[in-house]
Design a protein around this motif. Structure first.
Motif: not given
Length: 622
Positions: A507-517
């Motif tokens: 997962k890449d939480a630096f990006t919106a697509t890599g974060r959960t809702d």
């Protein structure tokens, strides 16, 4: 027979020659290090200490022949391998290189030293209430260069929370836009100086070279370049420093500059952590001595700042980093543990050289009175500490429980919000309530976010408070994406890797697509608040007026500056609460409504205002 005689004579001659050779070179002078490695002309303090290390260098006589530079004092210790030279650099001294000549009889060594021009005037700005600090642990944020991961037999192991994971300065540099876009203004780095310890010392608090960046993070030049890049982006840099102790693997431990360089050098004495002895009028001297002279842990020897040479060395080291990398602030670790007079001197000398600079001390106490004692100009302390900013641990501990749903079911003085109100009501204890660092969590505390939180009510209300109350807010990396971890799980669990900081992360939480809702909702909420805060003069520098939460369990306060008002209403209860706004006319005046900074909706406050359950309003009155 003759052969044997000649053989014996030859062996005797060789042994004698070898012994003479060893004796000669044992006595021969050597210069292995001069610290600081260079300095600058034009500093306000004209005195410079040079700590010289080398074989038998303490027996030599140093001389300098350079216009404007004079030797004021040559100080020797009980260790002949060290020499301290105190020089004066006149105001009109020109940049350049010169030799320091060390002589003992016919044995002469020269060392080339340089005084540089002060060409970089960026940075050194300090930090204040207009800033929000983003605290990160470099080893756990992002790995930008895998080539520097392993060093000196210590390899990364991301499966072990207590070992090195490979984060570095290049990793931070690659994600500066992420940090800036979030809305924070300043990055506070956990220590980046060398920690060449057998187990890697990923946290950075066991320094083995005060003048070097740990090569697993990069280099001195890389750190300087990073601060320059951050300044160009309108961001600031705070550097973590430690004066109380060094790492057990520091070269000082095998060749101490003086016998009294380290406290309790021959027998391990654990500090008692009795931090109240600093201000306790009934404290026993032995208790205070153990606090100051005891070791923090067995692999962190306690430094003796009462040794005047060590004291000057540490002060100059801070000034060197400010001048070299143009950092904007310092967070000083374990503030109550070093010598008090030394710490006051350090603050004063740094402030004299850089008037805008700010230092925050880790003053880990549970009560406001204890924390306030450490702030400069405190009426509680007969001796001025000279420390500009303190850390509001009392508010942190209270907020951790104060925003919990279970602590706000009943209103009045038993509620969590009332207890938060009580902490702020004690600001009369502080000499300067604006210069207090406020935070919900950090690298030493359990994460504010909890695994059991199924919604963002607690998160949103806590950050609405943190970013609108008095003081200088600090956010811990990963809190914006709901990272969790408890102290009981271990320090490594509250300093987890940021998802996406390593090549191959799922997962890449630096990006919106890599974060959960839910992570995106948390991130967007915090980002909205942070970006708005930059523009709000009342929140940055306004007067705080608050009202005690009553049975409705709604905490109401306002920030006011130059006729502009921000009104904050935090509803801790599980029910919608309708407030009679007549109670708050001290701050609302003739205003009948305001715009909520998060939703953009207009909220009426003409006669009453209804705050939804477990919700909040941040209103710009219009």
């Amino acid at each position: 027979m003759y052969k044997n005689i000649y053989t014996k004579k030859f062996v005797f001659f060789v042994l004698t020659a070898l012994l003479s050779f060893d004796v000669f070179y044992a006595k021969a002078l050597a210069v292995t290090e001069v610290a600081p490695a260079y300095w600058w002309v034009g500093m306000k303090n004209h005195e410079l200490q040079l700590m010289v290390h080398g074989n038998n260098i303490g027996k030599s006589k140093p001389t300098i022949a350079y216009p404007g530079v004079t030797v004021k004092e040559v100080a020797r210790t009980d260790n002949p391998n060290y020499l301290f030279i105190y020089i004066n650099i006149a105001a009109n001294t020109r940049p350049g290189k010169f030799n320091i000549k060390f002589a003992e009889g016919a044995d002469v060594k020269n060392f080339s030293y340089e005084l540089k021009a002060r060409t970089d005037k960026s940075g050194a700005l300090g930090f204040n209430t207009s800033d929000v600090l983003y605290l990160l642990t470099p080893d756990r944020f992002a790995n930008g260069n895998a080539a520097n991961d392993n060093w000196d037999g210590v390899n990364i192991d991301r499966n072990n929370p207590d070992l090195r994971h490979g984060g570095d300065l290049e990793g931070v540099a690659k994600h500066l836009d992420y940090i800036k876009d979030l809305g924070v203004t300043t990055v506070w780095f956990n220590p980046v100086q060398e920690n060449k310890m057998p187990n890697g010392s990923y946290h950075g608090y066991a320094i083995t070279d005060f003048y070097k960046i740990d090569q697993r993070y990069g280099s001195n030049e890389a750190f300087r370049d990073l601060t320059k890049t951050m300044h160009n982006k309108g961001m600031k840099v705070v550097m973590d420093m430690i004066f109380n102790h060094c790492g057990l693997a520091h070269p000082w431990m095998t060749d101490k500059p003086a016998a009294d360089w380290i406290n309790n050098p021959t027998k391990y004495v654990q500090t008692n952590h009795a931090k109240l002895t600093a201000m306790d009028p009934h404290a026993a001297k032995k208790e205070a001595d153990v606090l100051l002279n005891g070791w923090f842990v067995p692999d962190m020897p306690d430094l003796n700042q009462r040794n005047r040479h060590l004291a000057t060395y540490l002060i100059q080291n801070s000034i060197w980093w400010i001048e070299y990398a143009r950092i904007d602030g310092i967070r000083q670790d374990t503030y109550p543990y070093p010598d008090y007079a030394f710490m006051a001197r350090w603050c004063k000398e740094v402030q004299a050289e850089y008037p805008n600079f700010n230092i925050v001390g880790e003053s880990w106490y549970g009560k406001s009175s204890e924390t306030a004692w450490w702030q400069r100009n405190s009426v509680l302390n007969k001796t001025n500490t000279q420390l500009k900013t303190v850390m509001d641990f009392p508010l942190t501990f209270t907020a951790d429980k104060g925003f919990n749903k279970e602590n706000n079911e009943n209103g009045g003085e038993s509620s969590g919000l009332y207890q938060i109100f009580e902490v702020l009501a004690q600001d009369y204890l502080y000499a300067d309530p604006k210069n207090i660092l406020t935070f919900l969590d950090n690298h030493d505390l359990g994460r504010f976010n909890r695994v059991e939180d199924k919604d963002l009510d607690r998160y949103k209300q806590a950050f609405a408070f943190l970013l609108t109350t008095r003081g200088i807010p600090q956010i811990y990396y990963g809190t914006e994406i709901l990272m969790t971890g408890t102290k009981n799980e271990g320090d490594g669990q509250i300093r987890k890797d940021f998802p996406g900081g390593w090549e191959g992360d799922k997962k890449d939480a630096f990006t919106a697509t890599g974060r959960t809702d839910m992570q995106n909702e948390a991130f967007n909420y915090l980002q909205e608040l942070l970006q708005w805060r930059k523009t709000s003069a009342p929140v940055i520098d306004g007067k705080l007026i608050h009202y005690a939460p009553d049975n409705s369990n709604v905490y109401v306060y306002a920030r006011i500056k130059d006729g502009k008002t921000v009104l904050v209403m935090l509803n801790g209860s599980s029910k919608d609460q309708t407030l009679d706004m007549d109670r708050f006319t001290d701050v609302t005046g003739k205003h009948t409504g305001g715009k909520d900074v998060i939703t953009g909706k207009q909220i009426s406050i003409a006669k009453t205002a209804t705050v939804p359950a477990r919700n909040q309003y941040i209103l710009e009155l219009n």
